[in-house]
Design a protein around this motif. Sequence first.
Motif, mmCIF file in Angstrom:
data_model
loop_
_atom_site.group_PDB
_atom_site.id
_atom_site.type_symbol
_atom_site.label_atom_id
_atom_site.label_comp_id
_atom_site.label_asym_id
_atom_site.label_seq_id
_atom_site.Cartn_x
_atom_site.Cartn_y
_atom_site.Cartn_z
ATOM 1 N N LEU A 56 -1.147 3.774 1.983
ATOM 2 C CA LEU A 56 0.234 4.247 1.936
ATOM 3 C C LEU A 56 1.175 3.273 2.648
ATOM 4 O O LEU A 56 2.300 3.045 2.183
ATOM 5 C CB LEU A 56 0.331 5.646 2.564
ATOM 6 C CG LEU A 56 -0.304 6.772 1.754
ATOM 7 C CD1 LEU A 56 -0.336 8.060 2.566
ATOM 8 C CD2 LEU A 56 0.419 6.985 0.432
ATOM 9 N N ARG A 60 4.198 1.386 0.716
ATOM 10 C CA ARG A 60 5.585 1.395 1.204
ATOM 11 C C ARG A 60 6.093 -0.022 1.409
ATOM 12 O O ARG A 60 7.262 -0.325 1.118
ATOM 13 C CB ARG A 60 5.684 2.205 2.501
ATOM 14 C CG ARG A 60 5.642 3.706 2.277
ATOM 15 C CD ARG A 60 6.057 4.464 3.526
ATOM 16 N NE ARG A 60 5.085 4.319 4.605
ATOM 17 C CZ ARG A 60 4.062 5.137 4.799
ATOM 18 N NH1 ARG A 60 3.862 6.145 3.975
ATOM 19 N NH2 ARG A 60 3.240 4.945 5.801
ATOM 20 N N GLU A 119 1.604 13.032 -1.812
ATOM 21 C CA GLU A 119 2.385 12.057 -1.052
ATOM 22 C C GLU A 119 2.661 10.807 -1.888
ATOM 23 O O GLU A 119 3.754 10.234 -1.827
ATOM 24 C CB GLU A 119 1.662 11.680 0.245
ATOM 25 C CG GLU A 119 2.555 10.951 1.230
ATOM 26 C CD GLU A 119 1.965 10.875 2.625
ATOM 27 O OE1 GLU A 119 2.566 10.185 3.470
ATOM 28 O OE2 GLU A 119 0.911 11.497 2.875
ATOM 29 N N HIS A 123 6.347 9.666 -3.132
ATOM 30 C CA HIS A 123 6.822 8.314 -2.887
ATOM 31 C C HIS A 123 7.255 7.652 -4.197
ATOM 32 O O HIS A 123 8.263 6.940 -4.229
ATOM 33 C CB HIS A 123 5.742 7.472 -2.202
ATOM 34 C CG HIS A 123 6.189 6.101 -1.840
ATOM 35 N ND1 HIS A 123 7.138 5.859 -0.876
ATOM 36 C CD2 HIS A 123 5.844 4.880 -2.329
ATOM 37 C CE1 HIS A 123 7.361 4.560 -0.777
ATOM 38 N NE2 HIS A 123 6.589 3.943 -1.656
ATOM 39 N N ARG A 126 10.721 9.015 -5.161
ATOM 40 C CA ARG A 126 11.787 8.426 -4.335
ATOM 41 C C ARG A 126 11.990 6.953 -4.657
ATOM 42 O O ARG A 126 13.127 6.446 -4.655
ATOM 43 C CB ARG A 126 11.467 8.627 -2.857
ATOM 44 C CG ARG A 126 11.636 10.073 -2.402
ATOM 45 C CD ARG A 126 11.409 10.283 -0.933
ATOM 46 N NE ARG A 126 9.998 10.236 -0.580
ATOM 47 C CZ ARG A 126 9.403 9.256 0.072
ATOM 48 N NH1 ARG A 126 10.084 8.182 0.457
ATOM 49 N NH2 ARG A 126 8.115 9.307 0.351
ATOM 50 N N THR A 127 10.900 6.252 -4.958
ATOM 51 C CA THR A 127 11.000 4.829 -5.298
ATOM 52 C C THR A 127 11.813 4.624 -6.570
ATOM 53 O O THR A 127 12.728 3.792 -6.617
ATOM 54 C CB THR A 127 9.595 4.229 -5.486
ATOM 55 O OG1 THR A 127 8.902 4.247 -4.239
ATOM 56 C CG2 THR A 127 9.659 2.802 -6.017
#
Length: 199
Positions: A56, A60, A119, A123, A126-127
Amino acid sequence: MARPRGFDEKQVLNAVRDQFWNAGYAATSLEDLMRVSGLGKGSLYAAFGDKRRLFLRALRSYTDDNHDHLRKALTEAPRAVVALRTILEPPIGDATGAGKRRGCLMANSTLELGNADPEVLDHAHRTYETSTALIGDCVARAQREGDLPAEADPIALARALLAAQQGLLFMSRTGMDTATLTATARSLANQLLPDPHDG
């Protein structure tokens, strides 16, 4: 007093990111991560946590770098429509110089893990929302510059461009030959965006 780490965290994250990108999450072993990072299990997990936490963090790092690159490319081009067309440049190779077609790490990871790991899915959402917003701002700039119709919805066009880009990345992974991939990218760009050199 804690001892300073004897390694470059960003360098380690880049190395493990490439490993996950090349092999995927499930096929990457602890031994692989130790090999590419140059760290022992204790050091690796003490610094980053377990395999999932490390993944993760690497994911990110990948999306942060991508957004920095996208933001710079979209804002520094002399004309916004030119910057938008670069989004649809054919994915022939990658930064390794090895000519691999690895696709998008975020998309690959979502396909592999999205259904099992909320999760990762969050992500990914949101990305892509961040990417859409950045592209949408560039579309609005192209409208102000007179290169795109004023009545067009910037976010709708941004989503279409992002979907087209991800489709090109996927097709590149199937082994589509370079000429066909380039022609497909050009066709998509011409359908979605005017060529600023025309007229």
